[in-house]
Design a protein around this motif. Structure first.
Motif, PDB file in Angstrom:
ATOM      1  N   ALA A 139       0.828  -1.208   0.000  1.00  0.00           N
ATOM      2  CA  ALA A 139       0.000   0.000   0.000  1.00  0.00           C
ATOM      3  C   ALA A 139       0.861   1.255   0.000  1.00  0.00           C
ATOM      4  CB  ALA A 139      -0.934  -0.009   1.207  1.00  0.00           C
ATOM      5  N   SER A 140       1.938   1.235   0.758  1.00  0.00           N
ATOM      6  CA  SER A 140       2.826   2.401   0.825  1.00  0.00           C
ATOM      7  C   SER A 140       3.450   2.682  -0.540  1.00  0.00           C
ATOM      8  CB  SER A 140       3.911   2.179   1.871  1.00  0.00           C
ATOM      9  OG  SER A 140       3.348   2.047   3.162  1.00  0.00           O
ATOM     10  N   ALA A 141       3.822   1.622  -1.256  1.00  0.00           N
ATOM     11  CA  ALA A 141       4.390   1.805  -2.595  1.00  0.00           C
ATOM     12  C   ALA A 141       3.369   2.431  -3.541  1.00  0.00           C
ATOM     13  CB  ALA A 141       4.882   0.470  -3.137  1.00  0.00           C
ATOM     14  N   LEU A 142       2.127   1.981  -3.459  1.00  0.00           N
ATOM     15  CA  LEU A 142       1.080   2.561  -4.303  1.00  0.00           C
ATOM     16  C   LEU A 142       0.848   4.027  -3.966  1.00  0.00           C
ATOM     17  CD1 LEU A 142      -1.563  -0.314  -4.305  1.00  0.00           C
ATOM     18  CD2 LEU A 142      -0.441   0.606  -6.332  1.00  0.00           C
ATOM     19  N   ARG A 159      -5.580  10.470   0.141  1.00  0.00           N
ATOM     20  CA  ARG A 159      -4.829  10.120  -1.064  1.00  0.00           C
ATOM     21  C   ARG A 159      -5.381   8.810  -1.619  1.00  0.00           C
ATOM     22  NH1 ARG A 159      -0.216  12.294  -3.089  1.00  0.00           N
ATOM     23  NH2 ARG A 159       1.265  10.965  -4.222  1.00  0.00           N
ATOM     24  N   ILE A 160      -5.712   8.815  -2.901  1.00  0.00           N
ATOM     25  CA  ILE A 160      -6.215   7.632  -3.595  1.00  0.00           C
ATOM     26  C   ILE A 160      -5.194   7.268  -4.665  1.00  0.00           C
ATOM     27  CG2 ILE A 160      -8.082   6.658  -4.992  1.00  0.00           C
ATOM     28  CD1 ILE A 160      -9.818   9.033  -3.840  1.00  0.00           C
ATOM     29  N   ALA A 161      -4.651   6.069  -4.596  1.00  0.00           N
ATOM     30  CA  ALA A 161      -3.637   5.644  -5.561  1.00  0.00           C
ATOM     31  C   ALA A 161      -4.113   4.423  -6.315  1.00  0.00           C
ATOM     32  CB  ALA A 161      -2.319   5.324  -4.845  1.00  0.00           C
ATOM     33  N   LEU A 162      -3.951   4.458  -7.611  1.00  0.00           N
ATOM     34  CA  LEU A 162      -4.290   3.332  -8.479  1.00  0.00           C
ATOM     35  C   LEU A 162      -3.029   2.900  -9.207  1.00  0.00           C
ATOM     36  CD1 LEU A 162      -7.613   4.810  -9.747  1.00  0.00           C
ATOM     37  CD2 LEU A 162      -7.446   2.532  -8.732  1.00  0.00           C
ATOM     38  N   GLY A 163      -2.725   1.619  -9.136  1.00  0.00           N
ATOM     39  CA  GLY A 163      -1.537   1.101  -9.792  1.00  0.00           C
ATOM     40  C   GLY A 163      -1.754   0.875 -11.282  1.00  0.00           C
ATOM     41  N   ALA A 174      -5.105   1.810  -3.369  1.00  0.00           N
ATOM     42  CA  ALA A 174      -4.779   2.048  -1.963  1.00  0.00           C
ATOM     43  C   ALA A 174      -5.329   3.403  -1.565  1.00  0.00           C
ATOM     44  CB  ALA A 174      -3.278   1.983  -1.730  1.00  0.00           C
ATOM     45  N   TYR A 175      -5.746   3.497  -0.314  1.00  0.00           N
ATOM     46  CA  TYR A 175      -6.372   4.724   0.174  1.00  0.00           C
ATOM     47  C   TYR A 175      -5.796   5.062   1.537  1.00  0.00           C
ATOM     48  CZ  TYR A 175     -10.206   7.896   1.581  1.00  0.00           C
ATOM     49  OH  TYR A 175     -10.964   8.974   1.992  1.00  0.00           O
ATOM     50  N   ALA A 176      -5.467   6.341   1.725  1.00  0.00           N
ATOM     51  CA  ALA A 176      -4.928   6.806   2.998  1.00  0.00           C
ATOM     52  C   ALA A 176      -5.609   8.108   3.390  1.00  0.00           C
ATOM     53  CB  ALA A 176      -3.423   7.031   2.903  1.00  0.00           C
ATOM     54  N   VAL A 177      -5.746   8.322   4.689  1.00  0.00           N
ATOM     55  CA  VAL A 177      -6.310   9.554   5.229  1.00  0.00           C
ATOM     56  C   VAL A 177      -5.354  10.092   6.286  1.00  0.00           C
ATOM     57  CG1 VAL A 177      -8.224  10.595   6.504  1.00  0.00           C
ATOM     58  CG2 VAL A 177      -8.692   8.858   4.771  1.00  0.00           C
ATOM     59  N   ASP A 178      -5.017  11.348   6.177  1.00  0.00           N
ATOM     60  CA  ASP A 178      -4.083  11.987   7.106  1.00  0.00           C
ATOM     61  C   ASP A 178      -2.767  11.221   7.195  1.00  0.00           C
ATOM     62  OD1 ASP A 178      -6.028  13.935   7.633  1.00  0.00           O
ATOM     63  OD2 ASP A 178      -6.839  12.815   9.334  1.00  0.00           O
ATOM     64  N   GLY A 179      -2.341  10.708   6.046  1.00  0.00           N
ATOM     65  CA  GLY A 179      -1.064  10.021   5.970  1.00  0.00           C
ATOM     66  C   GLY A 179      -1.060   8.601   6.490  1.00  0.00           C
TER      67      GLY A 179
END
Length: 207
Positions: A139-142, A159-163, A174-179
């Protein structure tokens, strides 16, 4: 007993005796203990166990409490640590969703391959690294991708990341909120996901 059969049995037992269910899976108790000792769950944010697609809890409250106890974390129902819930809790969820069982992301090959890993890379009973450790790294890589989508829902940062998609179109999200990581799963049509985002909001059960 095959590990998948043991997981099936534990998921059924979890509805009535969550402590026994967790104890019946040595790799799960060992993983929770290792992640707790290493502080790995600090990389994960907060999530509700009430699924936005189902409108109901995907785990029973006693299991929610028992998993957090093993992880050494305080949690107040229905909001808990996203790593505890999305990684380990989902393995024991028997609640059907429009996309199948929550655990399928870890047991099938779609997400692993979409993350550039080998087939079976996220099988939870692998002994070299915990599932949470493997999921955190992927997830961190994405989320480090320069084309990740930044949002500001409710005054927070997300942050929304799509590979890169596989030949069949499947991509890892992968999805993250406030890091902090909230979730990761495969999507069949990443272009449709991007097009359907709409206004910023907390997504995928983030809290």
């Amino acid at each position: 007993m095959h590990p998948l059969d043991a997981l099936d049995a534990a998921a059924l037992l979890a509805a009535t005796d969550p402590a026994a269910a967790i104890s019946s899976l040595p790799w799960l108790t060992a993983s929770l203990a290792a992640d707790r000792a290493a502080g790995r769950l600090a990389a994960w944010g907060r999530s509700s166990v009430i699924d936005e697609n189902v409108g109901a809890a995907v785990l029973p409250r006693p299991l929610f409490d028992e998993l957090h106890r093993h992880a050494g974390l305080e949690a107040t129902w229905p909001v808990g640590n996203a790593g505890v819930l999305h990684v380990y809790g989902y393995l024991l969820s028997t609640t059907p969703t429009p996309y199948g069982l929550k655990r399928e992301r870890w047991l099938t090959d779609d997400l692993a391959l979409a993350c550039g890993r080998e087939a079976g890379a996220f099988l939870p009973w692998a002994v070299a690294q915990t599932l949470l450790s493997r999921a955190t790294a992927a997830a961190s890589a994405l989320l480090a991708r320069p084309d990740a989508i930044a949002e500001e829902p409710e005054g927070r940062t997300a942050r929304i990341a799509l590979g890169a998609p596989l030949p069949d179109g499947t991509a890892a999200l992968a999805y993250a909120v406030d890091g902090l990581i909230v979730t990761m799963f495969p999507v069949a049509d990443p272009a449709a996901v991007r097009a359907g985002l709409g206004a910023p909001r907390l997504r995928w059960n983030a809290a």
